[in-house]
Design an enzyme around this catalytic site. Structure first.
Site, PDB file in Angstrom:
ATOM      1  N   ASN A  56      60.705 -40.964  21.015  1.00 42.03           N
ATOM      2  CA  ASN A  56      61.228 -40.504  22.309  1.00 42.03           C
ATOM      3  C   ASN A  56      61.857 -39.115  22.223  1.00 42.03           C
ATOM      4  O   ASN A  56      61.773 -38.329  23.170  1.00 42.03           O
ATOM      5  CB  ASN A  56      62.264 -41.502  22.837  1.00 42.03           C
ATOM      6  CG  ASN A  56      61.629 -42.802  23.288  1.00 42.03           C
ATOM      7  OD1 ASN A  56      60.441 -42.840  23.604  1.00 42.03           O
ATOM      8  ND2 ASN A  56      62.405 -43.862  23.313  1.00 42.03           N
ATOM      9  N   ASN A  75      55.138 -41.226  28.604  1.00 44.57           N
ATOM     10  CA  ASN A  75      54.040 -42.156  28.368  1.00 44.57           C
ATOM     11  C   ASN A  75      52.685 -41.526  28.696  1.00 44.57           C
ATOM     12  O   ASN A  75      51.676 -41.840  28.047  1.00 44.57           O
ATOM     13  CB  ASN A  75      54.232 -43.424  29.202  1.00 44.57           C
ATOM     14  CG  ASN A  75      55.361 -44.292  28.679  1.00 44.57           C
ATOM     15  OD1 ASN A  75      55.716 -44.223  27.501  1.00 44.57           O
ATOM     16  ND2 ASN A  75      55.927 -45.107  29.546  1.00 44.57           N
ATOM     17  N   GLU A 133      37.792 -47.569  12.947  1.00 43.87           N
ATOM     18  CA  GLU A 133      37.748 -47.816  11.508  1.00 43.87           C
ATOM     19  C   GLU A 133      37.282 -46.571  10.760  1.00 43.87           C
ATOM     20  O   GLU A 133      37.746 -46.285   9.651  1.00 43.87           O
ATOM     21  CB  GLU A 133      36.812 -48.993  11.206  1.00 43.87           C
ATOM     22  CG  GLU A 133      36.774 -49.370   9.739  1.00 43.87           C
ATOM     23  CD  GLU A 133      35.864 -50.553   9.470  1.00 43.87           C
ATOM     24  OE1 GLU A 133      35.701 -50.909   8.292  1.00 43.87           O
ATOM     25  OE2 GLU A 133      35.320 -51.126  10.437  1.00 43.87           O
TER      26      GLU A 133
END
Length: 257
Positions: free
Chosen positions: A10, A32, A58
Site C-alpha cells: 500500500n 487496486n 507456469e
C-alpha cells in the site's frame, strides 16, 4: 503453495498515485486499478493473441524462479500518469525507453524494494500495445547495459519479454491516463531480502509483546506455530543473502609429470 508471488504494498501504491499521478486524495480503488493494469499486462499474452506470447503463467515462473524458495517478485508499471496529463513521447522507441527507465527506478516500483540495492536474478519485461519488436529489442539491449541494475552471473537467460499488440484498456471512471502502450515489470532480485528483513523485525516486535496473537489463537492457531513461521522467514532471508554473494569456484589442481 504458490509457485510464484507478485508483491505489491500500500505504501508504494499510495506514493505512485500521489506523486506520479498527482492525486490529492487517493482511494483504495485507485490503487487496486494500478494492480489490475500491472497484472493484466503480464497475463495479456496468455489471454490474448500476440506476437511474443506465453502459454501459461507456469512459463513465466520457469524463468523467474530458478530456485524454489526465492519466488517473490518485485513489480513495477509504466506509464503512471493521471487522465489530465498527456505529455508523453509519441515515438514508439522514445516512449518505451522512457517507460523502461521508469520501471527500473524506485519511484516506479509498486513494492518497497530498491532494485539497485541488490542483484537481479531474473527479469520479465512485458510490453503491451503499439510496440514494434525492434523497439522492444532495443529496450532490452539498453537494460542489459544498465549499470544501475547488477545481475547475477549464474543464470544464462535472466531476461525474458512478451509483446501483446492489443491496446491497453482503462477502467471506466479510472484516474489513469489511457495510453497506446505500457510496460509491466516482474523481477526476482536479492534486494527482496532487505524488505523481508524490515518486515521480519516489525512482526517480531509485535510478537514479543504478544500483540494480536489472541485473535489467531481464537481461530485455532497455536503460539508455537508463530515461532516456526519466523524460522521459515529467517531461512528465506538467508537464501536471498546467499544468492547475492559471488560464487566461489574451486581451482582444479593440474598434474605435472
Amino acid at each position: 503453495v504458490a509457485s510464484m508471488c507478485a508483491m505489491y504494498d500500500n505504501e508504494s501504491l499510495y506514493f505512485a498515485t500521489l506523486m506520479n499521478m498527482g492525486m490529492k486524495d487517493p482511494k483504495f480503488t485507485d490503487m487496486n486499478r494500478i494492480i489490475a493494469q500491472s497484472l493484466s499486462s503480464v497475463t495479456a499474452t496468455i489471454r490474448l493473441s500476440s506476437r511474443m506470447s506465453l502459454r501459461s503463467m507456469e512459463h513465466v515462473g520457469t524463468n523467474l524462479c530458478p530456485f524454489p524458495r526465492t519466488n517473490f517478485m518485485t513489480t513495477a508499471f509504466a506509464p503512471l500518469f493521471s487522465a489530465t496529463k498527456c505529455a508523453f513521447p509519441k515515438s514508439s522507441f522514445k516512449a518505451l525507453a522512457t517507460m523502461a527507465s521508469a520501471v527500473l527506478h524506485p519511484s516506479g516500483s509498486l513494492v518497497s524494494v530498491d532494485q539497485r540495492k541488490g542483484k537481479a536474478i531474473a527479469t520479465s519485461l512485458n510490453f503491451r500495445g503499439d510496440v514494434e519488436p525492434s523497439d522492444a529489442l532495443a529496450v532490452l539491449t539498453a537494460y542489459r547495459q544498465n549499470r544501475d541494475i547488477v545481475r547475477v552471473d549464474y543464470t544464462p537467460c535472466d531476461i525474458k519479454s512478451t509483446i501483446c499488440s492489443k491496446l491497453p484498456i482503462v477502467a471506466k471512471g479510472s484516474a489513469m491516463q489511457k495510453t497506446t502502450r505500457n510496460i509491466s515489470l516482474l523481477m526476482n532480485t536479492t534486494a527482496t531480502g532487505g524488505m523481508m528483513q524490515t518486515s521480519f523485525k516489525r512482526a517480531n516486535q509485535l510478537f514479543c509483546k504478544r500483540a494480536f496473537v489472541h485473535w489467531y489463537c481464537r481461530v485455532g492457531m497455536e503460539e508455537g506455530e508463530f515461532s516456526e513461521k519466523f524460522e521459515g522467514v529467517a531461512a528465506l532471508i538467508r537464501s536471498y543473502e546467499e544468492l547475492g554473494k559471488e560464487p566461489e569456484y574451486e581451482e582444479e589442481e593440474e598434474d605435472y609429470y
